[in-house]
Design an enzyme around this catalytic site. Structure first.
Site, PDB file in Angstrom:
ATOM      1  N   ASP A 367     -12.108 126.835  50.760  1.00  0.00           N
ATOM      2  CA  ASP A 367     -10.793 126.217  50.605  1.00  0.00           C
ATOM      3  C   ASP A 367     -10.029 126.133  51.940  1.00  0.00           C
ATOM      4  O   ASP A 367     -10.200 126.973  52.819  1.00  0.00           O
ATOM      5  CB  ASP A 367     -10.010 127.098  49.616  1.00  0.00           C
ATOM      6  CG  ASP A 367      -8.838 126.374  49.008  1.00  0.00           C
ATOM      7  OD1 ASP A 367      -8.507 125.272  49.460  1.00  0.00           O
ATOM      8  OD2 ASP A 367      -8.250 126.943  48.063  1.00  0.00           O
ATOM      9  N   ARG A 443      -1.689 128.361  39.601  1.00  0.00           N
ATOM     10  CA  ARG A 443      -1.888 128.425  41.046  1.00  0.00           C
ATOM     11  C   ARG A 443      -1.272 127.184  41.725  1.00  0.00           C
ATOM     12  O   ARG A 443      -1.868 126.590  42.600  1.00  0.00           O
ATOM     13  CB  ARG A 443      -3.388 128.481  41.336  1.00  0.00           C
ATOM     14  CG  ARG A 443      -3.753 129.279  42.547  1.00  0.00           C
ATOM     15  CD  ARG A 443      -5.219 129.050  42.886  1.00  0.00           C
ATOM     16  NE  ARG A 443      -5.605 129.858  44.011  1.00  0.00           N
ATOM     17  CZ  ARG A 443      -6.655 129.605  44.775  1.00  0.00           C
ATOM     18  NH1 ARG A 443      -7.422 128.581  44.526  1.00  0.00           N
ATOM     19  NH2 ARG A 443      -6.940 130.387  45.780  1.00  0.00           N
ATOM     20  N   LYS A 476     -19.535 123.573  46.940  1.00  0.00           N
ATOM     21  CA  LYS A 476     -19.072 124.554  45.961  1.00  0.00           C
ATOM     22  C   LYS A 476     -17.997 123.826  45.168  1.00  0.00           C
ATOM     23  O   LYS A 476     -16.965 123.444  45.721  1.00  0.00           O
ATOM     24  CB  LYS A 476     -18.504 125.779  46.674  1.00  0.00           C
ATOM     25  CG  LYS A 476     -17.929 126.847  45.751  1.00  0.00           C
ATOM     26  CD  LYS A 476     -17.523 128.065  46.579  1.00  0.00           C
ATOM     27  CE  LYS A 476     -16.735 129.088  45.787  1.00  0.00           C
ATOM     28  NZ  LYS A 476     -16.205 130.148  46.660  1.00  0.00           N
ATOM     29  N   ASP A 478     -15.280 123.930  42.612  1.00  0.00           N
ATOM     30  CA  ASP A 478     -14.411 124.928  41.994  1.00  0.00           C
ATOM     31  C   ASP A 478     -13.547 124.294  40.905  1.00  0.00           C
ATOM     32  O   ASP A 478     -13.393 123.065  40.835  1.00  0.00           O
ATOM     33  CB  ASP A 478     -13.522 125.552  43.082  1.00  0.00           C
ATOM     34  CG  ASP A 478     -13.162 126.997  42.790  1.00  0.00           C
ATOM     35  OD1 ASP A 478     -13.232 127.400  41.619  1.00  0.00           O
ATOM     36  OD2 ASP A 478     -12.802 127.715  43.745  1.00  0.00           O
ATOM     37  N   ASN A 480      -9.957 125.861  39.184  1.00  0.00           N
ATOM     38  CA  ASN A 480      -9.203 127.113  39.191  1.00  0.00           C
ATOM     39  C   ASN A 480      -8.089 127.267  38.171  1.00  0.00           C
ATOM     40  O   ASN A 480      -7.265 128.163  38.315  1.00  0.00           O
ATOM     41  CB  ASN A 480      -8.631 127.341  40.596  1.00  0.00           C
ATOM     42  CG  ASN A 480      -9.652 127.974  41.513  1.00  0.00           C
ATOM     43  OD1 ASN A 480     -10.313 128.924  41.127  1.00  0.00           O
ATOM     44  ND2 ASN A 480      -9.811 127.439  42.703  1.00  0.00           N
ATOM     45  N   CYS A 526     -18.274 126.757  40.176  1.00  0.00           N
ATOM     46  CA  CYS A 526     -17.368 127.884  40.329  1.00  0.00           C
ATOM     47  C   CYS A 526     -16.127 127.551  39.511  1.00  0.00           C
ATOM     48  O   CYS A 526     -15.772 126.382  39.362  1.00  0.00           O
ATOM     49  CB  CYS A 526     -17.017 128.037  41.810  1.00  0.00           C
ATOM     50  SG  CYS A 526     -15.813 129.331  42.161  1.00  0.00           S
ATOM     51  N   ASP A 548     -15.216 136.162  40.953  1.00  0.00           N
ATOM     52  CA  ASP A 548     -14.437 136.405  42.163  1.00  0.00           C
ATOM     53  C   ASP A 548     -14.440 137.884  42.541  1.00  0.00           C
ATOM     54  O   ASP A 548     -13.980 138.246  43.616  1.00  0.00           O
ATOM     55  CB  ASP A 548     -12.982 135.948  41.971  1.00  0.00           C
ATOM     56  CG  ASP A 548     -12.806 134.480  42.340  1.00  0.00           C
ATOM     57  OD1 ASP A 548     -13.750 133.897  42.907  1.00  0.00           O
ATOM     58  OD2 ASP A 548     -11.731 133.922  42.059  1.00  0.00           O
TER      59      ASP A 548
END
Ligand code: GLA
Length: 741
Positions: A367, A443, A476, A478, A480, A526, A548
């Site tokens: 990130d 987030r 990757k 993700d 979230n 992920c 994580d």
């Protein structure tokens, strides 16, 4: 592998090791007879149907006092009949009724297995690997056809199921419940096993005794979730890891799911699994089709380990696909825990240089590399390099990493957007939100509406651009946050119950487009760690970030639980820094690697902060893993001691022919003057002699002794091994190599 008694209409799927048997009832619906260890192919098994006169029950036809749906074991029951258990299917018609009584129409047997449009599915490669029977059912009143598909595999003790709905009427139908499978077991004397937890403690093994009523796990978050995995197992009370009967049920799906075990008041157990009916309502237009995700059911009489080995082999070789399926996975280093959002190109190059010197093969930039991304407040949605951090862009950085002899990988979170981003400023309507209501953030980010083609296209264009210009070998992917306030601006009110499912179809579609355009791209899935670690994702991404929580001791539980279904080849497992980012624990460097070796191995720390001795250790670890990774990835995995039950975790990865194995033993807390211990190994050849090599141990023994009496363990903390260092021996671990001599 499939026999049908034409007259009686008994269907028997049998691969010599397992049998799955069902029949057509007098009423035209399907009844279940048996699922378990293989039975003789010649019998018709109709006498397995248990009926009795039961006063005050509701019977199917007037005058008959024996046949009550409530008392018959069924195969794919409809809603609204006199079966009062949870049904597999509920569909409402134009008159508002929801009764579904599908009638048997016929069957066809196919060689092999058909793909499912837009959905993950197990597959075959060669003739003879599997046979499929499709059962056609029809509810004439609704004008609804159901095609139930069952595949049995030659080499795996598994049956894969899915259902296709077709609307043959002239008006729309609404599907409220469309489970992928349903099976009624003759007794309920089982315990259920589920993999549940939360962020950073995913897939903890939980065992419950079944009793009257419903035991279930589910997700309503829009992804399969950290909280419950789309999996359920049944085991007899005396089933252990190594012996006894176990059934596994796994859904190849990454969205809202339900897996449920219902025990009725006659000790009959119904297991159903599929898309969570809560929040689901699918409008099926005349002529349209709807296909459920696939569910895979496994039977083993070799305990829970036997069940897991079936899942591992099937999922590693006939669910995972493409270029990377059988290839050795690169040892990677990821910068996230070392840098978070704060780095310059120089920092990264220094970081990468040491990694290359240690033999690491893939550098992954996590990130923070794109848009205006310096914390989690902004940038998601803008997939172009942040030139302040990366003046030469991703192309420039990837070139430099390539020149060091390493491959380059990049983090994306394609399904998300921050308010503070160009994408959001241009398309504020692209997010999932209920009009006129407040929308929750997670987030500081919002979920892009992947049920809409133009949204998926907009992200695809950005990803395509960067992946085609820079030398990127890995991404990757993700995800979230969970979905909330689910509503899509692009669909009419009566289609809002489709959005969760359409969202996941959009995710699958983007994956498919990317791997079609870039077939050699390695994708690691992920979702804040393991929030979408499921069999559905494995079809697109052959590996996933397990959690994580990168602390080795925490990981013993997480990886132990994950291994119930998922093969080691797909478990992203990294050595991280100490004190650990999540729990602050300090563990020996060796332990961190020993635990991570049983996965897709890598590092999650700044190597430049390590001592010279530690760097030397890293080099040895990388070398060791490269030499042995195919055994870890493709070997048979055995859980030996559960960290949920003991102060230890122990597991073994053995070559399928039993010539070589590694045994990892991790002790949580140090003990004083502890007992002598032995570990009974698995998967070796009884008549072969093996050399056992551990840090403090070296001897030879025959396979039968190692499996019966056990392998000796020498425990440093209990005083059995004295090296005089006086160090605390909490969290230590040993790796034993067992080689046939
Ligand atoms: C999630 C992932 C982490 C890391 C961060 C970056 O939490 O699970 O591995 O990529 O996002 O923001």
């Amino acid at each position: 592998m499939i026999t049908v008694s034409e007259q009686e209409k008994v269907f028997h799927l049998n691969n010599g090791r397992i049998s799955y048997i069902f029949y057509v009832m007098e009423s035209g619906q399907l009844g279940h007879l048996y699922f378990g260890k293989a039975l003789n192919r010649d019998a018709d098994y109709l006498h397995m149907v248990e009926t009795a006169y039961r006063p005050m029950s509701t019977y199917m036809t007037e005058g008959d006092m024996y046949h009550s749906y409530e008392h018959l074991r069924q195969e794919y029951p409809g809603f609204g009949t006199s079966d009062y258990r949870y049904p597999a299917v509920e569909v409402s018609g134009p008159d508002g009724s929801s009764l579904v009584k599908p009638q048997y129409q016929g069957f066809r047997i196919l060689e092999g297995k058909k793909p499912l449009p837009g959905l993950p599915a197990t597959y075959v490669e060669e003739p003879g690997e599997a046979s499929t029977v499709e059962i056609s059912m029809r509810d004439d009143w609704l004008g609804l056809a159901l095609i139930l598909s069952y595949t049995i595999f030659r080499d795996f003790d598994a049956v894969a199921r899915s259902v296709r709905f077709v609307n043959h009427s002239k008006t729309p139908l609404f599907i409220g419940r469309a489970m992928s499978m349903s099976v009624d077991f003759a007794d309920a004397d089982y315990e259920s096993v589920q993999l549940s937890g939360a962020w950073a403690r995913e897939r903890y093994v939980q065992v419950r005794s079944l009793g009257p009523g419903v035991t279930s796990v589910s997700s309503m978050r829009g992804h399969s979730s950290h909280h419950h995995n789309p999996f359920l197992a049944l085991k007899r009370k005396n089933t252990t890891e190594q012996s006894g009967e176990a059934y596994g049920f796994s859904l190849l799906y990454s969205g809202n799911f339900l897996a449920q075990a219902e025990v009725d008041n006659y000790n009959v157990l119904r297991v159903t699994m599929g898309i969570n009916p809560f929040g689901f309502r699918w409008k099926l237009e005349p002529g349209a089709e709807f296909v459920t995700p696939e569910a895979v059911t496994v039977y083993s009489e070799e305990g829970l380990n036997g069940m897991s080995r079936q899942f591992h082999r099937l999922y590693r070789t006939r669910l995972a696909r493409g270029f990377w399926r059988d290839r050795e996975r690169p040892v990677l280093i990821n910068n996230w825990e070392a840098t978070n959002f704060t780095y310059t190109e120089e920092d990264l190059l220094r970081f990468a240089k040491t990694a290359a010197e240690c033999g690491i093969e893939l550098f992954v930039l996590d990130d923070g590399w794109f848009g205006n991304r310096n914390d989690d407040m902004s940038g998601l949605g803008d997939w172009t390099a942040n030139r302040q951090k990366l003046p030469h862009g991703i192309e420039g950085l990837a070139e430099k990493i390539g020149a060091m002899g390493m491959k380059f990988g990049l983090w994306f979170e394609p399904e998300m957007v921050n308010r503070d981003s160009d994408l959001f400023r241009a398309h504020p309507d692209y997010i999932i939100q209920t009009p006129g209501r407040s929308v929750s953030h997670g987030r500081n980010q919002f979920v892009l509406d992947f049920s809409r083609r133009e949204v998926v296209d907009a992200i695809y264009v950005q990803l395509y651009e960067i992946l085609s210009k820079a030398r990127i070998s890995y991404i990757k992917w993700d995800m979230n946050r969970s979905i909330s306030e689910c509503y899509s601006a692009a669909y009419p009110p009566e289609r809002q119950g489709e959005i969760y499912h359409r969202y996941i179809l959009g995710v699958y579609e983007l994956h498919e487009r990317l791997i079609t355009a870039f077939p050699k791209l390695l994708i690691e899935s992920c979702s804040s760690g393991g929030g979408r670690f499921d069999a559905g994702m494995l079809y697109y991404a052959p590996q996933g970030w397990v959690s994580d929580d990168s602390d080795a001791i925490e990981r013993t539980k997480i990886q132990y639980g994950t291994s119930y279904v998922y093969p080691l080849s797909c478990m992203g497992a990294h050595v991280s820094a100490c004190p650990n980012d999540q729990v602050g624990r300090i563990t020996p460097f060796e332990t961190r690697a020993n635990v991570a070796f049983t996965g897709a191995f890598g590092y999650e720390l700044d190597l430049n902060r390590l001592s010279e001795e530690e760097i030397a250790l890293v080099k040895r670890q990388v070398e060791f893993y490269k030499k042995n990774r195919s055994l870890f990835a493709k070997g048979d995995f055995y859980r030996l001691i559960s960290p949920f039950e003991e102060n230890f975790a122990a597991w073994e990865a053995a070559e399928p022919d039993g010539q070589r194995a590694f045994v990892t033993v991790t002790r949580i807390l140090s003990e004083v003057n502890g007992p002598y211990r032995r570990l009974r190994l698995c998967g070796l050849c009884p008549d072969r002699k093996y050399r056992i090599r551990g840090k403090y141990l070296s001897y030879e023994a025959y396979g039968d002794e190692l499996m019966q009496f056990g392998m000796r363990l020498e425990d440093k903390s209990s005083g059995q091994v004295i090296d005089g260092s006086g160090h605390c021996e909490d969290f230590c671990s040993d790796l034993y190599e067992i080689t046939a001599v």
